[in-house]
Structures are given as structure tokens and as C-alpha cells.
Design a protein around this motif. Structure first.
Motif, mmCIF file in Angstrom:
data_model
loop_
_atom_site.group_PDB
_atom_site.id
_atom_site.type_symbol
_atom_site.label_atom_id
_atom_site.label_comp_id
_atom_site.label_asym_id
_atom_site.label_seq_id
_atom_site.Cartn_x
_atom_site.Cartn_y
_atom_site.Cartn_z
ATOM 1 N N GLY A 19 9.995 -35.593 8.942
ATOM 2 C CA GLY A 19 11.005 -34.988 8.084
ATOM 3 C C GLY A 19 12.105 -35.929 7.656
ATOM 4 O O GLY A 19 13.007 -35.524 6.913
ATOM 5 N N TRP A 20 12.065 -37.166 8.095
ATOM 6 C CA TRP A 20 13.069 -38.160 7.731
ATOM 7 C C TRP A 20 12.423 -39.221 6.863
ATOM 8 O O TRP A 20 11.317 -39.693 7.151
ATOM 9 C CB TRP A 20 13.683 -38.801 8.977
ATOM 10 N N HIS A 21 13.113 -39.585 5.787
ATOM 11 C CA HIS A 21 12.536 -40.511 4.816
ATOM 12 C C HIS A 21 13.525 -41.623 4.495
ATOM 13 O O HIS A 21 14.726 -41.392 4.364
ATOM 14 C CB HIS A 21 12.151 -39.771 3.529
ATOM 15 N N ARG A 22 12.994 -42.822 4.375
ATOM 16 C CA ARG A 22 13.827 -43.988 4.122
ATOM 17 C C ARG A 22 13.728 -44.408 2.665
ATOM 18 O O ARG A 22 12.639 -44.654 2.153
ATOM 19 C CB ARG A 22 13.395 -45.153 5.022
ATOM 20 N N SER A 23 14.891 -44.469 2.012
ATOM 21 C CA SER A 23 14.982 -45.018 0.664
ATOM 22 C C SER A 23 15.511 -46.440 0.761
ATOM 23 O O SER A 23 15.638 -46.998 1.853
ATOM 24 C CB SER A 23 15.900 -44.152 -0.203
ATOM 25 N N ALA A 24 15.870 -47.019 -0.367
ATOM 26 C CA ALA A 24 16.378 -48.398 -0.352
ATOM 27 C C ALA A 24 17.708 -48.502 0.378
ATOM 28 O O ALA A 24 18.012 -49.554 0.951
ATOM 29 C CB ALA A 24 16.526 -48.912 -1.780
ATOM 30 N N ASP A 25 18.503 -47.407 0.386
ATOM 31 C CA ASP A 25 19.844 -47.520 0.959
ATOM 32 C C ASP A 25 20.214 -46.409 1.943
ATOM 33 O O ASP A 25 21.370 -46.299 2.340
ATOM 34 C CB ASP A 25 20.886 -47.567 -0.161
ATOM 35 N N ALA A 26 19.256 -45.575 2.365
ATOM 36 C CA ALA A 26 19.581 -44.509 3.314
ATOM 37 C C ALA A 26 18.316 -44.007 4.000
ATOM 38 O O ALA A 26 17.229 -43.981 3.404
ATOM 39 C CB ALA A 26 20.284 -43.354 2.616
ATOM 40 N N LEU A 27 18.472 -43.617 5.253
ATOM 41 C CA LEU A 27 17.443 -42.888 5.985
ATOM 42 C C LEU A 27 17.990 -41.488 6.202
ATOM 43 O O LEU A 27 19.002 -41.308 6.895
ATOM 44 C CB LEU A 27 17.155 -43.571 7.327
ATOM 45 N N SER A 28 17.354 -40.484 5.574
ATOM 46 C CA SER A 28 17.922 -39.138 5.544
ATOM 47 C C SER A 28 16.857 -38.096 5.811
ATOM 48 O O SER A 28 15.655 -38.327 5.616
ATOM 49 C CB SER A 28 18.562 -38.854 4.173
ATOM 50 N N HIS A 29 17.317 -36.901 6.243
ATOM 51 C CA HIS A 29 16.412 -35.776 6.435
ATOM 52 C C HIS A 29 16.075 -35.163 5.085
ATOM 53 O O HIS A 29 16.905 -35.119 4.172
ATOM 54 C CB HIS A 29 17.063 -34.724 7.343
ATOM 55 N N GLU A 30 14.858 -34.683 4.962
ATOM 56 C CA GLU A 30 14.397 -34.157 3.678
ATOM 57 C C GLU A 30 15.194 -32.942 3.210
ATOM 58 O O GLU A 30 15.257 -32.651 2.015
ATOM 59 C CB GLU A 30 12.917 -33.792 3.776
ATOM 60 N N SER A 31 15.845 -32.242 4.141
ATOM 61 C CA SER A 31 16.634 -31.059 3.789
ATOM 62 C C SER A 31 18.028 -31.407 3.272
ATOM 63 O O SER A 31 18.708 -30.550 2.728
ATOM 64 C CB SER A 31 16.793 -30.153 5.024
ATOM 65 N N GLY A 32 18.470 -32.660 3.487
ATOM 66 C CA GLY A 32 19.829 -33.049 3.140
ATOM 67 C C GLY A 32 20.846 -32.706 4.207
ATOM 68 O O GLY A 32 22.045 -32.928 4.020
ATOM 69 N N ARG A 33 20.386 -32.156 5.364
ATOM 70 C CA ARG A 33 21.303 -31.777 6.430
ATOM 71 C C ARG A 33 21.447 -32.900 7.458
ATOM 72 O O ARG A 33 20.842 -33.943 7.369
ATOM 73 C CB ARG A 33 20.809 -30.501 7.116
ATOM 74 N N TYR A 34 22.284 -32.632 8.437
ATOM 75 C CA TYR A 34 22.468 -33.439 9.656
ATOM 76 C C TYR A 34 23.245 -34.727 9.379
ATOM 77 O O TYR A 34 24.459 -34.730 9.431
ATOM 78 C CB TYR A 34 21.133 -33.716 10.342
ATOM 79 N N PHE A 35 22.564 -35.819 9.108
ATOM 80 C CA PHE A 35 23.240 -37.092 8.878
ATOM 81 C C PHE A 35 22.282 -38.039 8.184
ATOM 82 O O PHE A 35 21.088 -37.759 8.044
ATOM 83 C CB PHE A 35 23.730 -37.710 10.209
ATOM 84 N N SER A 36 22.822 -39.167 7.742
ATOM 85 C CA SER A 36 22.007 -40.248 7.190
ATOM 86 C C SER A 36 22.362 -41.543 7.900
ATOM 87 O O SER A 36 23.471 -41.707 8.410
ATOM 88 C CB SER A 36 22.253 -40.419 5.684
ATOM 89 N N ILE A 37 21.433 -42.460 7.926
ATOM 90 C CA ILE A 37 21.697 -43.831 8.357
ATOM 91 C C ILE A 37 21.864 -44.663 7.095
ATOM 92 O O ILE A 37 20.980 -44.668 6.220
ATOM 93 C CB ILE A 37 20.560 -44.391 9.226
ATOM 94 N N VAL A 38 23.004 -45.340 6.982
ATOM 95 C CA VAL A 38 23.290 -46.137 5.792
ATOM 96 C C VAL A 38 23.660 -47.551 6.240
ATOM 97 O O VAL A 38 23.831 -47.831 7.422
ATOM 98 C CB VAL A 38 24.444 -45.515 4.967
ATOM 99 N N ALA A 39 23.772 -48.442 5.268
ATOM 100 C CA ALA A 39 24.140 -49.832 5.543
ATOM 101 C C ALA A 39 25.431 -50.161 4.806
ATOM 102 O O ALA A 39 25.657 -49.693 3.679
ATOM 103 C CB ALA A 39 23.022 -50.773 5.104
ATOM 104 N N VAL A 40 26.280 -50.969 5.448
ATOM 105 C CA VAL A 40 27.540 -51.381 4.822
ATOM 106 C C VAL A 40 27.752 -52.872 5.007
ATOM 107 O O VAL A 40 27.276 -53.485 5.961
ATOM 108 C CB VAL A 40 28.756 -50.611 5.410
ATOM 109 N N ASN A 41 28.500 -53.418 4.079
ATOM 110 C CA ASN A 41 28.990 -54.793 4.177
ATOM 111 C C ASN A 41 30.497 -54.719 4.386
ATOM 112 O O ASN A 41 31.194 -53.974 3.694
ATOM 113 C CB ASN A 41 28.653 -55.572 2.913
ATOM 114 N N VAL A 42 31.009 -55.490 5.342
ATOM 115 C CA VAL A 42 32.415 -55.387 5.748
ATOM 116 C C VAL A 42 33.062 -56.765 5.678
ATOM 117 O O VAL A 42 32.498 -57.757 6.144
ATOM 118 C CB VAL A 42 32.549 -54.860 7.192
ATOM 119 N N SER A 43 34.245 -56.823 5.102
ATOM 120 C CA SER A 43 35.061 -58.036 5.173
ATOM 121 C C SER A 43 36.434 -57.647 5.688
ATOM 122 O O SER A 43 37.001 -56.632 5.294
ATOM 123 C CB SER A 43 35.171 -58.725 3.807
#
Length: 464
Positions: free
Chosen positions: A285-309
């Protein structure tokens, strides 16, 4: 540059810790820093330590990557933290079985507050610290807030100030020292060492640090997303000055201590939680796009990536994953006097990342967006009583940030609501009324009170 001078071995007098903490809690203007000066200082820190945080694609992460076989996301060094999958089966809550991504960080970090007397009043050395996931940049953090990877300088950055005051603390100067969990729904078996150490005159405040009394911190806790999660959990581990000399309170508690211990042990034995580690690419039920790993329902949370300075951290620039929740949490505590003694209604809460199945949680802990697709019967007990109260019965109500080093813009509404005799607040098998002294006793030990409840314990101590 901040320096901590190595002290000679000194013996501390014992004037009565509870009375010293009570004096600090009653002092709403610091000897070293007035509240007005604090906000001026904080504004300067916010300006100096502003971070630039940008969402990026996963393939833009530096020194992070997905394992080609498992899909697990980890740092090239094998340190810091990683993300893998987890299959969970549990008899707690409305969903019996699911799979999810979860953060694994097996190393212990140090969360430590140094205290020092000025003119006879204990002050806490607090740090203005920016985290990439903070919604407002700089928040007030403990003196030391560092993972083992940070303080052993895996990243090649600068040393952590004041670290030796905690790692080499004399036993007579340690006021609190306990391993405590973090969010068991997002972290797998993660714990940090929560410490409070009394410092001597050799410890001075660097430019990113200030001395504040407990009374000032209690006032600041009511400001939205100002005192960070790590500082709140350490403050909750301090011995509670109101419960040190209570005389007959144990007899006046609704449930004697042995019943509370037996109930909590029983909940751990009777609730079923079975977890199995999974490759991240096998989490249903979790799918990875180019910039997020998210649940197919849009609920719960996503794993995202950030650049920090940043110019204020041990390293000036880096990239990393963050967990971004979908929706604000709610953590609420019902309180009332029973035979004249203040009690709080605590829950036996099951989360898959806990080391020992169950920890005490608030009366209500939920994220509404995660329940929107479920029937009304799936809502937690006492929810209506928590939300449908006149303002006069709300003793504490503030939106506070969760940990900003691993979570992006994670916030929860923290509520303390006073009930009346006519309210329907019968205990359930998973809820028990406890006194402040009983909570204080449980906080002396690891894995008894969860991180959301610890924030509410810190808030509860501001009400007198």
C-alpha cells in the motif's frame, strides 16, 4: 567559542532538592535572563541561525540511497538512522494488521539539561537550536541534544558543546538519568538518555545558550512551538517538587501503587503485538515516487527528502530524509481531584515501536485524519469529553512541535482538561486514574511513560 572548564572533584551540599526545584519553579523572572531579554535574545538567534530547507528528489540525496535489493533507505556510513518496513499485528486499536515504513535508529542519544544556581535559584541552560523539520526554524532545546553519530562526529563536523558535563558527570551532580522512548508509531525501539546535571561555576552560557528558571520555562511552554520535544521530555524527568513530601498521598490515591504496577504489567502481558521487519520495497500500500514515499490513501505520513544549509550546526550543509505526517496529532489528559488529591487519567497505549509493548499514554492520543475512513465507534474513548468542554475547564491548550531532526512540520495539540463529578469518566480496562506522585515514580524508570504523556506531565507541573 563555548568552553566547559573541567572542574575539580567537589562535593555538593544537600539542601533539599525538592525545595530548590520549587523555588526555581516559583521564580518567573530569572536572575540571569529576564523574560523580555529572553525574547530579544531568541529573535537574534532566529535571525542568525535561519536554515534554508528545500524539498528535493530522492536521487538528489547526498550520501543516502535505497538499497537495490531491499529498498531500505540508509546513509552510506551505516550510521545516523535508516528506514525499513514493518509488519504489525495487534489487538489494540481499530486495525488488526498493517504494514508501514518505520525509522530505525538503534544508537542512544543524549538529551541533557545543565542546571546551575544563581543567587540561590536553580536555572536551566537552554539552547536555541534550529532543526530542518521545525516549522518555525529555531526552538528552545536542551543544553545537549545529540545522537551518538553526532557526538562521535561521524559527519566530520564540530564538537558538541557541553557534552563532557553529561558524559563525565559526577554521580552526586546527576539529578535525573533515565532512558526514554520516542514516538513508537514512527520509530522502531528508539530511546534516548534523558539527563539533568547540576553544573558548577565553570559552566557559562555561550552565545546560543541562556539560563532560565523552571518558572520561566513553565511560562514559555504555553507558547506555540517554542520549547522543543527534547527539552519537554527532559523536564518531565526531573523529580517533581510537589510530590516529594506528600505524607499520606499514597493512601489517598484511587489505586495503590501495587495495583498500578500490576495493571500495567497485566496490560503488557495481555495485549498482543507481533512485529516483523520487512524490506521497505515489500510494504503493501506504500508507493515511492521521485520525491516521496506515501500511502496510496494519502493518509498517515510520507517519507520525503530535503536539502539543508545552515551556519549554526555542526556541519554547514547536508541532505537527509524526513518523515512528514499528514495532519496534526492530539494528545489530551483528563484531570480531576479525587478525595482532594489531583489525579490524571492515563491510558495503556500500544505502539509497534515500543520496546516493551505498552507504555502509559495520555487519556486520548490520535490523529483525526488517520481515522476519517473508519466508523465512529473506532474513535478513542473520552474524545467527546476532551473536545466538548467550556474554556473554563481547559487548563492547558497549546500546539507544540514534535522532534525536528527526523520529522518535518510535525505538530500536536496538547490539552489538559479538568473534569467534574457529573462527567462520565468511568475507567476502561486500558485507562486508570493516577496521582502526580505515581506518575513521578514511574518516570524514574525507562519505558513507562510515552513521549506525548511526558509533554503533558511537564505541562501539568505548570498549573500550580
Amino acid at each position: 567559542m563555548t568552553q566547559t572548564i573541567t572542574p575539580s572533584r567537589l562535593r555538593l551540599p544537600d539542601p533539599g532538592l525538592s525545595s530548590r526545584l520549587a523555588l526555581s519553579a516559583g521564580c518567573t523572572e530569572g536572575v540571569r535572563t529576564s523574560t523580555a531579554d529572553f525574547f530579544e535574545w531568541l529573535a537574534g538567534r532566529q535571525q542568525k541561525h535561519a536554515q534554508n530547507v528545500e524539498r528535493i528528489r530522492f536521487d538528489e540525496l547526498a550520501q543516502w540511497g535505497f538499497d537495490p535489493e531491499t529498498g531500505d533507505l540508509r546513509h552510506d556510513s551505516g550510521r545516523f538512522f535508516s528506514l525499513h518496513g514493518l509488519r504489525v499485528r495487534s489487538d489494540f486499536g481499530p486495525v488488526a494488521e498493517w504494514t508501514q515504513p518505520i525509522i530505525s535508529q538503534p544508537e542512544f542519544g543524549i538529551l541533557g539539561i545543565a542546571m546551575r544556581e544563581f543567587d540561590g535559584v536553580l536555572h536551566c541552560l537552554m539552547q536555541a537550536k534550529s532543526e530542518p523539520g521545525n516549522i518555525n526554524g529555531v526552538q528552545l532545546s536542551p543544553t545537549v541534544q545529540a545522537t551518538r553519530s553526532n557526538y562521535t562526529r561521524v559527519h566530520g563536523g564540530s564538537a558538541v558543546p557541553y557534552l563532557d558535563a553529561f558524559r563525565s558527570a559526577e554521580p552526586s551532580r546527576v539529578l535525573a538519568d533515565v532512558l526514554q522512548s520516542e514516538q513508537g508509531s514512527w520509530f522502531h525501539r528508539k530511546r534516548n538518555r534523558n539527563m539533568v546535571v547540576e553544573a558548577g561555576p565553570w559552566v557559562e552560557a555561550g552565545e546560543d545558550f541562556c539560563w532560565l528558571t523552571l518558572g520561566q520555562l513553565h511560562s514559555l511552554l504555553r507558547h506555540e512551538s517554542l520549547i522543543n520535544m527534547d527539552a519537554r521530555t527532559v523536564l518531565s524527568c526531573l523529580p517533581h517538587w510537589h510530590t516529594a513530601d506528600t505524607g499520606g498521598e499514597p493512601a489517598a490515591a484511587l489505586h495503590p501503587d501495587r495495583e498500578i504496577r500490576s495493571w500495567l504489567t497485566g496490560r503488557r502481558a495481555e495485549h498482543e503485538v507481533v512485529t516483523e521487519r520487512l524490506p521497505l520495497n515489500q510494504v503493501a500500500g506504500w508507493h515511492r515516487s521521485a520525491d516521496a514515499l506515501s500511502h496510496e490513501s494519502g493518509r498517515y505520513f510520507s517519507i520525503v527528502a530535503v536539502n539543508v544549509s545552515s551556519h549554526s550546526r555542526e556541519v554547514p550543509a547536508w541532505s537527509q530524509p524526513l518523515l512528514q505526517p499528514h495532519g496534526h496529532g492530539l494528545a489530551a489528559m483528563l484531570v480531576k481531584r479525587i478525595d482532594g488529591v489531583p489525579h490524571a487519567l492515563m491510558s495503556a497505549r500500544v505502539e509497534p515501536g515500543f520496546v516493551d509493548v505498552v507504555e502509559l499514554g495520555p487519556t486520548v492520543q490520535w490523529t483525526p485524519e488517520n481515522y476519517a475512513h473508519l466508523p465512529a465507534a473506532a474513535q478513542p474513548p473520552y474524545l467527546d469529553l476532551v473536545l466538548d468542554n467550556p474554556a473554563a475547564r481547559i487548563r492547558f491548550d497549546t500546539v507544540l512541535s514534535e522532534e525536528g531532526g527526523r520529522f518535518r512540520h510535525a505538530q500536536s495539540r496538547y490539552l489538559i482538561v479538568e473534569t467534574e463529578d457529573g462527567d462520565d469518566v468511568e475507567e476502561t480496562p486500558d485507562h486508570r486514574w493516577m496521582t502526580e506522585r505515581q506518575l513521578d515514580e514511574l518516570l524514574r524508570y525507562s519505558g513507562q511513560v510515552n513521549v506525548q504523556a511526558r509533554t503533558l506531565v511537564a505541562a501539568l507541573r505548570t498549573l500550580r
